[in-house]
Design a protein around this motif. Structure first.
Motif, PDB file in Angstrom:
ATOM      1  N   GLY A   1     -15.093  28.105   3.431  1.00  0.00           N
ATOM      2  CA  GLY A   1     -13.747  27.593   3.720  1.00  0.00           C
ATOM      3  C   GLY A   1     -13.033  27.166   2.445  1.00  0.00           C
ATOM      4  O   GLY A   1     -13.271  27.728   1.375  1.00  0.00           O
ATOM      5  N   GLU A   2     -12.191  26.163   2.587  1.00  0.00           N
ATOM      6  CA  GLU A   2     -11.392  25.705   1.459  1.00  0.00           C
ATOM      7  C   GLU A   2     -12.252  24.871   0.504  1.00  0.00           C
ATOM      8  O   GLU A   2     -12.945  23.957   0.928  1.00  0.00           O
ATOM      9  CB  GLU A   2     -10.255  24.797   1.969  1.00  0.00           C
ATOM     10  CG  GLU A   2      -9.426  25.382   3.079  1.00  0.00           C
ATOM     11  CD  GLU A   2      -8.323  26.276   2.566  1.00  0.00           C
ATOM     12  OE1 GLU A   2      -8.104  26.303   1.340  1.00  0.00           O
ATOM     13  OE2 GLU A   2      -7.679  26.944   3.386  1.00  0.00           O
ATOM     14  N   VAL A   3     -12.143  25.197  -0.785  1.00  0.00           N
ATOM     15  CA  VAL A   3     -12.763  24.341  -1.793  1.00  0.00           C
ATOM     16  C   VAL A   3     -11.982  23.021  -1.813  1.00  0.00           C
ATOM     17  O   VAL A   3     -10.770  23.005  -1.602  1.00  0.00           O
ATOM     18  CB  VAL A   3     -12.739  25.048  -3.169  1.00  0.00           C
ATOM     19  CG1 VAL A   3     -12.824  24.058  -4.313  1.00  0.00           C
ATOM     20  CG2 VAL A   3     -13.876  26.046  -3.251  1.00  0.00           C
ATOM     21  N   GLY A   4     -12.666  21.915  -2.020  1.00  0.00           N
ATOM     22  CA  GLY A   4     -12.010  20.613  -1.959  1.00  0.00           C
ATOM     23  C   GLY A   4     -11.252  20.272  -3.230  1.00  0.00           C
ATOM     24  O   GLY A   4     -11.395  20.947  -4.243  1.00  0.00           O
ATOM     25  N   PRO A   5     -10.449  19.193  -3.175  1.00  0.00           N
ATOM     26  CA  PRO A   5      -9.763  18.724  -4.380  1.00  0.00           C
ATOM     27  C   PRO A   5     -10.784  18.396  -5.461  1.00  0.00           C
ATOM     28  O   PRO A   5     -11.909  17.985  -5.151  1.00  0.00           O
ATOM     29  CB  PRO A   5      -9.046  17.452  -3.918  1.00  0.00           C
ATOM     30  CG  PRO A   5      -9.052  17.500  -2.437  1.00  0.00           C
ATOM     31  CD  PRO A   5     -10.233  18.322  -2.020  1.00  0.00           C
ATOM     32  N   GLY A   6     -10.399  18.592  -6.692  1.00  0.00           N
ATOM     33  CA  GLY A   6     -11.321  18.316  -7.786  1.00  0.00           C
ATOM     34  C   GLY A   6     -12.485  19.283  -7.825  1.00  0.00           C
ATOM     35  O   GLY A   6     -13.535  18.992  -8.383  1.00  0.00           O
ATOM     36  N   GLY A   7     -12.317  20.446  -7.194  1.00  0.00           N
ATOM     37  CA  GLY A   7     -13.391  21.433  -7.180  1.00  0.00           C
ATOM     38  C   GLY A   7     -14.550  21.025  -6.291  1.00  0.00           C
ATOM     39  O   GLY A   7     -15.677  21.471  -6.486  1.00  0.00           O
ATOM     40  N   GLY A   8     -14.292  20.158  -5.314  1.00  0.00           N
ATOM     41  CA  GLY A   8     -15.351  19.688  -4.403  1.00  0.00           C
ATOM     42  C   GLY A   8     -15.901  20.804  -3.532  1.00  0.00           C
ATOM     43  O   GLY A   8     -15.302  21.870  -3.439  1.00  0.00           O
ATOM     44  N   PRO A   9     -17.055  20.576  -2.919  1.00  0.00           N
ATOM     45  CA  PRO A   9     -17.707  21.627  -2.131  1.00  0.00           C
ATOM     46  C   PRO A   9     -16.793  22.181  -1.030  1.00  0.00           C
ATOM     47  O   PRO A   9     -15.981  21.458  -0.464  1.00  0.00           O
ATOM     48  CB  PRO A   9     -18.935  20.928  -1.517  1.00  0.00           C
ATOM     49  CG  PRO A   9     -18.703  19.474  -1.713  1.00  0.00           C
ATOM     50  CD  PRO A   9     -17.792  19.311  -2.879  1.00  0.00           C
ATOM     51  N   ALA A  10     -16.954  23.459  -0.781  1.00  0.00           N
ATOM     52  CA  ALA A  10     -16.080  24.131   0.185  1.00  0.00           C
ATOM     53  C   ALA A  10     -16.443  23.757   1.614  1.00  0.00           C
ATOM     54  O   ALA A  10     -17.611  23.505   1.927  1.00  0.00           O
ATOM     55  CB  ALA A  10     -16.181  25.635   0.003  1.00  0.00           C
ATOM     56  N   GLY A  11     -15.444  23.708   2.468  1.00  0.00           N
ATOM     57  CA  GLY A  11     -15.689  23.549   3.898  1.00  0.00           C
ATOM     58  C   GLY A  11     -16.210  24.857   4.472  1.00  0.00           C
ATOM     59  O   GLY A  11     -16.482  25.811   3.749  1.00  0.00           O
TER      60      GLY A  11
END
Ligand code: ZN
Ligand code: ZN
Length: 373
Positions: free
Chosen positions: A230-240
């Motif tokens: 899914g979408e990578v999180g803000p700050g390059g956080g793990p993807a959903g």
């Protein structure tokens, strides 16, 4: 008995206004931000003194020699009435520890895409290519959000704590509240030189191609989960996660009910009466079926295991062929003569009018029609 007047530094005949003023002055001086931890004990005494002297009833009791805030003492039943000393203290100093800075990298959102499939794909399963538009980690900064060669800097407003304390006025004087630092949005760090590619977000939108394994047995509404696509999180956080929602297109011939398939086979009256062998196109290719002599309208020929594959587990549903006997129309003279001859041979020239109870199947078929199945 503790001398509350002395603690607040006021005369015994001080007015309510003077007591309030004295308390506020002391509270400011003894605040932990000013006095450090050493001020806390004295502040407790000050708060207790103020609690007694600011209340007319309690002050009267105290002046008569009864300490209303002493444990178990005082005519008023102690300090209480649901207003614990600890409450005041925590209101003033803020209960518990303020949480630290929030991490920049956070998990991304789940994404949902729809995929149209046909009955053959639902029956046997399929491998499908899918184009998805989601946020991915920024390739320029690797998700950090900083221009290459630069780094985040500790926020100089909150000194990396991520939150700031504010003093607000209340009936007790000043109350400390903790709020996220506006300068760094609570991260505790700032990005002095944001990455030009992602403007500091650590992620960019991208179109990419994915291979989806569509298992046999999926149906409209089935969701296939692709972990961390899914979408990578803000700050390059793990993807959903990515969910692929199936929409099955209707087939021209076969109607699906659960994992069974249904279709209609129109046969001439003569073939139904005499019986014949027919070759039919099923989803599995050509299948020979044996139409028994005397086949009746509505009779169902079931081909086991030629339906849709079961989603969880082995095996498949059935293919049900509903026979529709077609009565010939537009007979020419010769055909009429032949049928009359047949009717004569079977003694059916003048059939006996005879009513019988309706067959239950009539109602279920009617119900199906009404419910649009
Ligand atoms: Zn970037
Ligand atoms: Zn800050």
């Amino acid at each position: 008995m503790t001398d509350y007047y002395e603690i607040l530094g006021v005369a015994r005949d001080a007015s309510a206004e003077q007591i309030k003023k004295a308390y506020r002055k002391l509270a400011r001086e003894l605040h932990p931000d000013v006095a450090g931890a050493s001020g806390e004990e004295r502040f407790k005494d000050v708060a207790r003194a103020y609690e007694v002297l600011s209340n007319r009833e309690k002050r009267e009791q105290y002046d008569m020699g009864v300490d209303p805030s002493a444990p178990g003492g005082g005519a008023g039943g102690g300090f209480g009435q649901g207003f614990g000393f600890q409450d005041i203290f925590e209101t003033f100093f803020g209960g518990g520890q303020a949480s630290g800075p929030v991490p920049r990298a956070r998990r991304g959102q789940d994404a949902l895409v729809r995929m149209d499939i046909d009955l053959v794909e639902a029956t046997f399963g399929a491998k499908r290519e899918l184009q998805v538009d989601t946020a991915v980690v920024c390739g320029t900064c690797g998700g950090k959000g900083c221009r290459p060669g630069t780094d985040v800097r500790t926020c100089d407003v909150c000194h990396g704590r991520g939150n700031v304390q504010r003093v607000a006025r209340s009936f007790l004087g000043q109350v400390m509240t903790t709020a996220p630092c506006a300068a760094c949005q609570g991260f505790g760090t700032v990005i002095p030189e944001p990455c030009a590619e992602c403007s500091g977000d650590g992620r960019v939108r991208s179109r990419r191609s994915l291979t989806v394994n569509v298992p046999a047995g999926v149906d409209t509404g089935t969701r296939i989960k692709l972990s961390a696509q899914g979408e990578v999180g803000p700050g390059g956080g793990p993807a959903g996660d990515l969910y692929v929602e199936i929409r099955e297109k209707a087939h021209d011939v076969f109607v699906r009910r659960g994992d069974d398939l249904h279709c209609t086979l129109p046969v001439p009256m003569t073939a139904a009466a005499l019986g014949t062998v027919l070759e039919l196109d099923t989803l599995d290719g050509a299948e020979e079926i044996d139409l028994r002599p005397g086949t009746q309208p509505g009779q169902i020929i079931t081909l086991k295991g030629l339906g849709v594959g079961h989603l969880h587990g082995n095996g498949r549903g059935d293919l049900n062929i509903h026979v529709e006997v077609q009565v010939p129309t537009g007979l020419d003279d010769e055909q009429s003569a032949l049928l009359q001859q047949l009717a004569g041979l079977r003694g059916e020239e003048r059939p006996e009018p005879r009513l019988v109870a309706a067959h239950p199947g009539v109602f279920s078929r009617l119900k199906d029609k009404l419910s649009g199945r």
